[in-house]
Design an enzyme around this catalytic site. Structure first.
Site, PDB file in Angstrom:
ATOM      1  N   ASP A  92     -16.510 -60.431 -11.094  1.00  0.00           N
ATOM      2  CA  ASP A  92     -15.273 -60.054 -10.416  1.00  0.00           C
ATOM      3  C   ASP A  92     -14.127 -60.756 -11.151  1.00  0.00           C
ATOM      4  OD1 ASP A  92     -13.385 -58.979  -8.750  1.00  0.00           O
ATOM      5  OD2 ASP A  92     -14.358 -59.558  -6.880  1.00  0.00           O
TER       6      ASP A  92
HETATM    7  C1  NOJ Z   1     -10.948 -58.296  -7.170  1.00  0.00           C
HETATM    8  C2  NOJ Z   1     -11.762 -57.583  -6.134  1.00  0.00           C
HETATM    9  O1  NOJ Z   1     -12.596 -58.492  -5.455  1.00  0.00           O
HETATM   10  C3  NOJ Z   1     -12.629 -56.479  -6.714  1.00  0.00           C
HETATM   11  O2  NOJ Z   1     -13.243 -55.801  -5.661  1.00  0.00           O
HETATM   12  C4  NOJ Z   1     -11.794 -55.568  -7.556  1.00  0.00           C
HETATM   13  O3  NOJ Z   1     -12.576 -54.501  -8.029  1.00  0.00           O
HETATM   14  C5  NOJ Z   1     -11.197 -56.366  -8.697  1.00  0.00           C
HETATM   15  N1  NOJ Z   1     -10.347 -57.408  -8.129  1.00  0.00           N
HETATM   16  C6  NOJ Z   1     -10.389 -55.514  -9.668  1.00  0.00           C
HETATM   17  O4  NOJ Z   1      -9.225 -55.099  -9.095  1.00  0.00           O
END
Ligand code: NOJ
Length: 729
Positions: A260
């Protein structure tokens, strides 16, 4: 040569041509949303230093970046362009929690397919969805992005949506790679605080939190994203147990894993890594193939290899997994890949689908004296509330690319529906859901008095749920409760429509209303879907994918809890007010519950009313004694006893009465959405298997134990029509 072997060969051949920095480049993902491309970015692309980008939404920039990667880098490897296409791209479908409330995975699959078509046209080949974290705490803002509290329901949605995004052929120009996220246990954050710690015994992890991921892997999901949280002391992004042993070795996942956003770097804050170099090492060893946004891989992998800390083999395996997905997506053959052209307007088909999904997601919670549907001959109606005419807030969290000009608000739809035949008295009453300004209360009451009925659109703004938006209080924000109470003084039939990203504690305020529709954040076609339900073109048929608590103090509250040694339904409960003053301490006879609110939730999992009544009868199980490898059938007759054609979600639950590890009081094992004409009866039959009745024991083996089981079929998790079966040796 099979397709897979062919792809393996292509990936291997390409890998053989790559330098170490080019390999590391494939493992790097960065975001770029500006409308220019700085020189240093161009240079990195030419050097093959980037494998993927996210959020490149300016079409010309998206195209140009791809062009540079494909035309100007030594090996011409296309980028995989990612975007959070969570519940639609241009056409916004209901938030995932609302989609789960349809209990119609096939419909969710169609929504994902439509979203993939729009996103692919806009230059994206990868979505960071579906999120399949089990969410049992409505304080957690990301419950909006989840399919709710139940592993069986969430697994069905996870698999369907993966198939929807990826289509039958990942290389088709309108297919995009899906991403099962967040692996794992993110929904179990302590206190419902986003990013917080999760402590989950591994058998619970396997029985509750992992099944949707397994279903996504079985549906051939191309990618998996790590979670921000730690589980039992190990951050997910550095967790070889889940990323290698379970995901790859046990389940055979052969796509790639992305971290993530900066989750590798966050392992330093977790207290798990010393510095970025340590983070790069631990993430790669754990099984993270691509790093999102932070630069641990970019800055340290080469050094780690040169020092012999990381083997080239480990690196090659990660790069191969990424290249394989790029080949599977046909990125090398999409001609030309650099021509992003987002849809100018949503297609009619998608709009229609958005309406259908919104319509089926709305849950009727209360309908006293058959207040709903309203008569189509109504002459005057008050339309009120901060969300009655807000084209942005009804789109919900993670609306990245939908546009307000496409939204049809409830007010517009009601106006379109009633035309000149009725007087519509509109007044928002509050500027936003959070407003505490009471200046419009008197005119609101006046308008209610002038009308035959009142529709009040209350709820939460989009930004109050979703990532990083956890709430400790789950009431309607601002002065909404007070305004509703004021309007109720008019004595006119009052219909509350709640638009929110999570269950809200609406018990008290619902008392003031005659009917309550829970509409979540329904997306682009919010208004028309609600108008059809309000005026009875269709009957509501959504069912809650999550238990509604009476109050925050009752959380966690979920239907599949354990019975305990003191189950509260077995004793008559003394409530707090009736305990005599200075009573002697005594626990005898009491149970697992609260003195002040008892133990029942506000609404149970699976709950939802209709404009008609469904009667369940003649439950049957055949055979009712089965061996562990065998299948059996359970059936029930469902009759539409009312006057209106309507849909019902028939739900099947079981309970393993005695086991070597105690089992929940009920577990969903089947459901089916049916449509019945007035007075029609249908026999609904479920194919079950003894093998599905098992659980993980303390040695982490999945076992099916002989013994007696209860089985219920009904319209929600409190269904009481029951039969029994037995698994025999
Ligand atoms: C953080 C989030 O937790 C995740 O779900 C998301 O896909 C990414 N950012 C990218 O935006």
């Amino acid at each position: 040569m099979s397709e897979d072997t062919n792809i393996d060969k292509k990936a291997k051949d390409l890998l053989a041509k790559m330098t170490l920095p080019e390999k590391i480049g494939q493992m790097v993902q960065i975001a770029h949303s500006s409308d220019t491309i700085p020189e240093d970015l161009k240079q990195r692309l030419r050097e093959g230093g980037i494998g993927s980008m996210l959020n490149v939404t300016v079409p010309e920039i998206n195209s140009e970046i791809q062009r540079i990667a494909v035309r100007e880098s030594r090996l011409g490897i296309p980028l995989i362009m990612g975007r959070d296409v969570i519940h639609g791209y241009r056409t916004i479908f209901p938030i995932p929690l609302a989609q789960a409330a349809t209990w119609d995975p096939q419909l969710a699959k169609e929504c994902a397919r439509a979203a993939a078509r729009e996103a692919a046209a806009a230059g994206f080949q990868w979505t960071f969805a579906p999120m399949m974290d089990i969410a049992r705490d409505p304080r957690w803002g990301r419950i909006a992005e989840s399919f709710g509290e139940d592993p069986f329901l969430a697994s069905r949605f996870a698999a369907a949506i993966v198939r929807g995004f990826q289509g039958d052929d990942l290389s088709a120009p309108d297919a995009i790679a899906a991403c099962a996220k967040h692996f794992a246990g993110y929904g179990a954050a302590e206190g419902g605080r986003d990013y917080d710690t999760a402590n989950i015994p591994e058998n619970l992890l396997r029985d509750v939190y992992l099944p949707p991921f397994k279903a996504a892997v079985d549906a051939k999901v191309a990618t998996v994203m790590t979670a921000f949280n730690e589980i039992n002391g190990v951050p997910s992004t550095g967790n070889a147990r889940i990323l290698r042993s379970i995901l790859r070795e046990e389940w055979g996942f052969c796509g790639f894993v992305v971290s993530d956003w900066r989750a590798t770097a966050e392992m330093i804050d977790h207290g798990f890594c010393e510095d970025m170099k340590d983070a790069a090492k631990k993430a790669l060893i754990a099984g993270v193939d691509m790093e999102m946004q932070s630069s641990a891989y970019r800055d340290h992998l080469l050094e780690l290899i040169e020092e012999g800390v990381i083997s080239v083999k480990l690196l090659d395996d990660a790069v191969t997994r990424i290249l394989r997905i790029k080949f599977q997506l046909g990125l090398f053959d999409r001609k030309p890949i650099y021509s992003a052209k987002p849809p100018e307007t949503p297609e009619y088909e998608n709009i229609d689908l958005a309406k259908k999904a919104a319509l089926k997601s709305v849950v009727l919670l209360k309908n006293q004296n058959k207040t709903l549907p309203l008569s189509r001959k109504i002459r005057s109606i008050a339309v009120m509330g901060p969300l009655a005419d807000d084209s942005y807030e009804v789109l919900g969290t993670w609306n990245r690319d939908g546009r307000v000009e496409d939204t049809v608000t409830p007010l517009t739809a009601i106006r379109n529906y009633l035309g000149a035949s009725a007087q519509i008295h509109y007044l928002a009453g509050l500027e936003s859901s959070r407003s505490a300004n009471t200046s419009q209360f008197a005119p609101a009451l006046e308008k209610a008095r002038q009308s035959e009925a009142v529709l009040f659109f209350a709820g939460e703004e989009s930004i109050l749920s979703g990532e990083a938006h956890s709430r400790a209080h789950l009431n309607l924000p601002g002065a909404q409760d007070a305004l509703i109470a004021e309007i109720s003084k008019s004595g006119k039939p009052l219909v509350l429509v709640i638009l929110a990203g999570r269950p809200l504690t609406i018990g008290d305020i619902s008392e003031k209303a005659d009917a309550v529709l829970y509409a979540w954040h329904p997306g682009t076609m919010c208004g028309p879907a609600l108008a059809d339900l309000i005026f009875g073109i269709e009957a509501p048929s959504g069912k809650l994918p999550v238990t509604f608590p009476k109050t925050e103090g009752q959380i966690p509250v979920y239907y599949a809890h354990k019975n305990t040694g003191r189950p509260p339904d077995k004793v008559s409960l003394t409530m707090m007010d009736s305990i005599p003053l200075r009573a002697q301490q005594s626990s005898l006879g009491d149970a697992a519950r609260y003195l002040d609110i008892g133990y029942k939730p506000l609404y149970p999992f699976g709950y939802g009313l209709s404009y008609t009544t469904f009667i369940y009868a003649n439950i049957r199980i055949s055979p009712d004694k089965i061996r562990s490898g065998e299948g059996f059938k359970a059936s029930v007759e469902v009759t539409n006893a009312g006057e209106m054609e309507a849909e019902e979600v028939v739900q099947l639950y079981v309970r393993d009465r005695t086991a070597s590890l105690t089992r929940p009081v009920k577990e969903l094992k089947g459901f089916e959405r049916i449509r019945l004409k007035p007075k029609e009866t249908k026999n609904v039959s479920f194919d079950l298997s003894a093998g599905a009745m098992g659980f993980h024991n303390s040695a982490m083996e999945y076992i099916v134990e002989p013994g007696k089981f209860d089985l219920w079929i009904g319209g929600d998790s409190h269904a009481d029509l029951m039969a029994e079966f037995q698994i025999i040796e």
